[in-house]
Design a protein around this motif. Structure first.
Motif, short mmCIF file in Angstrom:
data_model
loop_
_atom_site.label_atom_id
_atom_site.label_comp_id
_atom_site.label_asym_id
_atom_site.label_seq_id
_atom_site.Cartn_x
_atom_site.Cartn_y
_atom_site.Cartn_z
N GLU A 3 0.84 -1.20 0.00
CA GLU A 3 0.00 0.00 0.00
C GLU A 3 0.88 1.25 0.00
N PRO A 4 0.44 2.34 -0.65
CA PRO A 4 1.21 3.59 -0.61
C PRO A 4 1.42 4.05 0.83
N LEU A 5 2.50 4.80 1.05
CA LEU A 5 2.87 5.28 2.37
C LEU A 5 3.10 6.78 2.30
N THR A 6 2.54 7.51 3.25
CA THR A 6 2.73 8.95 3.30
C THR A 6 3.64 9.28 4.47
N ILE A 7 4.77 9.91 4.18
CA ILE A 7 5.81 10.19 5.17
C ILE A 7 6.00 11.70 5.28
N LEU A 8 5.93 12.23 6.49
CA LEU A 8 6.25 13.64 6.72
C LEU A 8 7.69 13.71 7.24
N ILE A 9 8.50 14.55 6.60
CA ILE A 9 9.90 14.73 6.97
C ILE A 9 10.11 16.18 7.37
N THR A 10 10.68 16.41 8.54
CA THR A 10 10.94 17.78 8.98
C THR A 10 12.31 18.25 8.48
N ALA A 11 12.52 19.56 8.52
CA ALA A 11 13.81 20.18 8.19
C ALA A 11 14.33 19.73 6.83
N VAL A 12 13.48 19.84 5.80
CA VAL A 12 13.88 19.35 4.48
C VAL A 12 14.85 20.28 3.76
N GLY A 13 15.34 21.29 4.46
CA GLY A 13 16.42 22.12 3.92
C GLY A 13 17.77 21.77 4.50
N CYS A 14 17.86 20.76 5.35
CA CYS A 14 19.14 20.41 5.98
C CYS A 14 20.05 19.71 4.99
N PRO A 15 21.36 19.63 5.26
CA PRO A 15 22.31 19.14 4.25
C PRO A 15 22.05 17.74 3.70
N GLY A 16 21.52 16.83 4.51
CA GLY A 16 21.30 15.48 4.02
C GLY A 16 19.91 15.22 3.47
N ALA A 17 19.09 16.27 3.37
CA ALA A 17 17.67 16.08 3.05
C ALA A 17 17.43 15.48 1.67
N VAL A 18 18.12 15.97 0.66
CA VAL A 18 17.83 15.52 -0.70
C VAL A 18 18.12 14.03 -0.86
N SER A 19 19.25 13.56 -0.34
CA SER A 19 19.57 12.14 -0.43
C SER A 19 18.56 11.29 0.33
N LEU A 20 18.13 11.77 1.49
CA LEU A 20 17.13 11.03 2.26
C LEU A 20 15.81 10.96 1.51
N LEU A 21 15.35 12.09 0.98
CA LEU A 21 14.08 12.11 0.25
C LEU A 21 14.15 11.21 -0.98
N ARG A 22 15.27 11.25 -1.68
CA ARG A 22 15.43 10.41 -2.86
C ARG A 22 15.41 8.93 -2.49
N SER A 23 16.05 8.58 -1.38
CA SER A 23 16.08 7.16 -0.97
C SER A 23 14.69 6.66 -0.60
N LEU A 24 13.92 7.50 0.06
CA LEU A 24 12.56 7.09 0.42
C LEU A 24 11.69 6.93 -0.82
N ARG A 25 11.89 7.82 -1.78
CA ARG A 25 11.13 7.75 -3.02
C ARG A 25 11.49 6.50 -3.82
N GLU A 26 12.79 6.16 -3.86
CA GLU A 26 13.28 5.05 -4.68
C GLU A 26 13.45 3.78 -3.84
N ASN A 27 12.44 3.46 -3.06
CA ASN A 27 12.54 2.31 -2.15
C ASN A 27 12.38 0.96 -2.86
N GLY A 28 11.85 0.96 -4.07
CA GLY A 28 11.80 -0.26 -4.87
C GLY A 28 10.62 -1.17 -4.63
N GLU A 29 9.70 -0.81 -3.73
CA GLU A 29 8.59 -1.72 -3.48
C GLU A 29 7.23 -1.05 -3.32
N ARG A 30 7.17 0.27 -3.22
CA ARG A 30 5.86 0.93 -3.08
C ARG A 30 5.96 2.40 -3.46
N GLU A 31 4.80 2.98 -3.73
CA GLU A 31 4.70 4.42 -3.93
C GLU A 31 4.70 5.11 -2.58
#
Length: 343
Positions: A3-31
């Motif tokens: 099933e799709p999953l909705t994730i709220l992430i805080t501080a999305v301007g911090c230095p590691g945010a883009v890599s984290l967001l990309r990894s969650l998006r490209e998890n390989g098993e769900r939207e």
């Protein structure tokens, strides 16, 4: 397909945010639907999220309720904080979120981890190596603590009890030369101070400080996810090529001794959620009760796996089993990029 999953992430301007967001998006098993929040509207993470909203500062009394309102509006399943400043507010109001999973430790564990003196006292108590230290607030306490730590024969260091990203950290050295620093050092370098200068600048400022033995050697972190004081998934890595307090290069390691030190600390804190224990040489210097920069692998998506455990889709044993996928050969290099758009 899950099933799709909705994730709220805080501080999305911090230095590691883009890599984290990309990894969650490209998890390989769900939207997934990524809901990003930050205090700043002009932040990079908003361009990698499906939904973005601004929120008050993490220490604002209205922060947690603002996040909860967004969660309800967007149908959020799980909240992942990235910034230390957002943890306490979410931990205090965690029960208000009901069925929405908020991945934070208890307020007691967070406060103990964020207090640098508490961290070092904890290490002393359980037999984990930490720098020799003193707490100081007044000029007199600075001048008393310095010689007790070996100054002027030895260099020592100072940092506030509560800080992040090396803010306030300075080496204290009897050989510090302000004229030489002015003429030879590049802007932005953390200049060493003499003890008298440190006492004059910091003593009596209303801030409590740690004066410590200056730990030397390579920097390491022990990163992981824990429940009830047990590390279910974790790994050690180096922190290298520092820039503005941020590590720009990492090497994942196979080091059981480091993992055992981390396990003792997490056990003593009875910790839940993401954590990062920082060391210099063999000395523990601080604990970050949040997710840190991640060395991603194509077959090991640590943040996503931990979130699956947090929402009950993996058992503790299933999460532990993923440890076999961690490759000590993994290297991670940070670099600058840019993004353009038209308004």
């Amino acid at each position: 397909m899950l099933e799709p999953l909705t994730i709220l992430i805080t501080a999305v301007g911090c230095p590691g945010a883009v890599s984290l967001l990309r990894s969650l998006r490209e998890n390989g098993e769900r939207e997934v639907c990524l809901v990003g929040v930050d205090t700043n509207e002009l932040t990079i993470g908003r361009h990698f999220c499906d939904v973005f909203a601004t929120v008050p500062l993490g220490n604002d009394p209205g922060f947690a309720s603002a996040v909860l309102d967004i969660c309800r509006r967007e149908g959020v399943d799980v909240v992942l904080p990235q910034s230390s400043h957002t943890l306490e507010g979410l931990a205090i109001e965690k029960e208000s979120f009901g069925d929405i999973v908020v991945v934070v430790a208890s307020i007691e564990a967070i406060r103990r981890a964020n207090d640098k003196a508490e961290t070092l006292a904890l290490c002393d108590k359980i037999g984990v190596r930490a720098p020799v230290w003193r707490q100081a607030g007044s000029p007199e306490e600075f001048m008393k603590a310095g010689p007790e730590l070996g100054y002027p024969e030895r260099e020592i260091c100072m940092k506030p009890l509560f800080s992040s990203g090396t803010r306030g950290f300075r080496v204290i050295s009897a050989t510090a030369d302000r004229r030489k620093q002015l003429l030879e050092n590049r802007p932005g370098m953390a200049e060493a101070l003499r003890l008298e200068e440190a006492a004059d600048l910091a003593g009596g400022s209303g801030v409590e400080w740690l004066l410590m033995e200056l730990a030397t050697g390579k920097e390491h972190t022990i990163d992981g996810y824990a429940e009830h004081g047990e590390i279910l998934l974790g790994y050690p890595k180096t922190r290298e090529a520092m820039r503005a307090g941020l590590a720009m290069y990492f090497e994942t390691l196979d080091n059981p001794a480091l993992m055992e030190a981390g396990a003792k600390i997490i056990r003593e804190l009875d910790f839940d959620g993401f954590f990062s224990v920082n060391l210099v040489g063999d000395c523990v210097i601080e604990i970050n009760p949040r997710i840190s920069t991640v060395p991603y692998q194509e077959d090991f998506n640590y943040p996503y796996l931990a979130l699956k455990r947090a929402i009950g889709e993996l058992s503790a044993d299933e999460l532990r089993a993923y440890s076999t996928r961690i490759r000590p050969s993994r290297r991670t290099l940070r670099y600058f990029d840019q993004l353009g758009w038209d308004e």
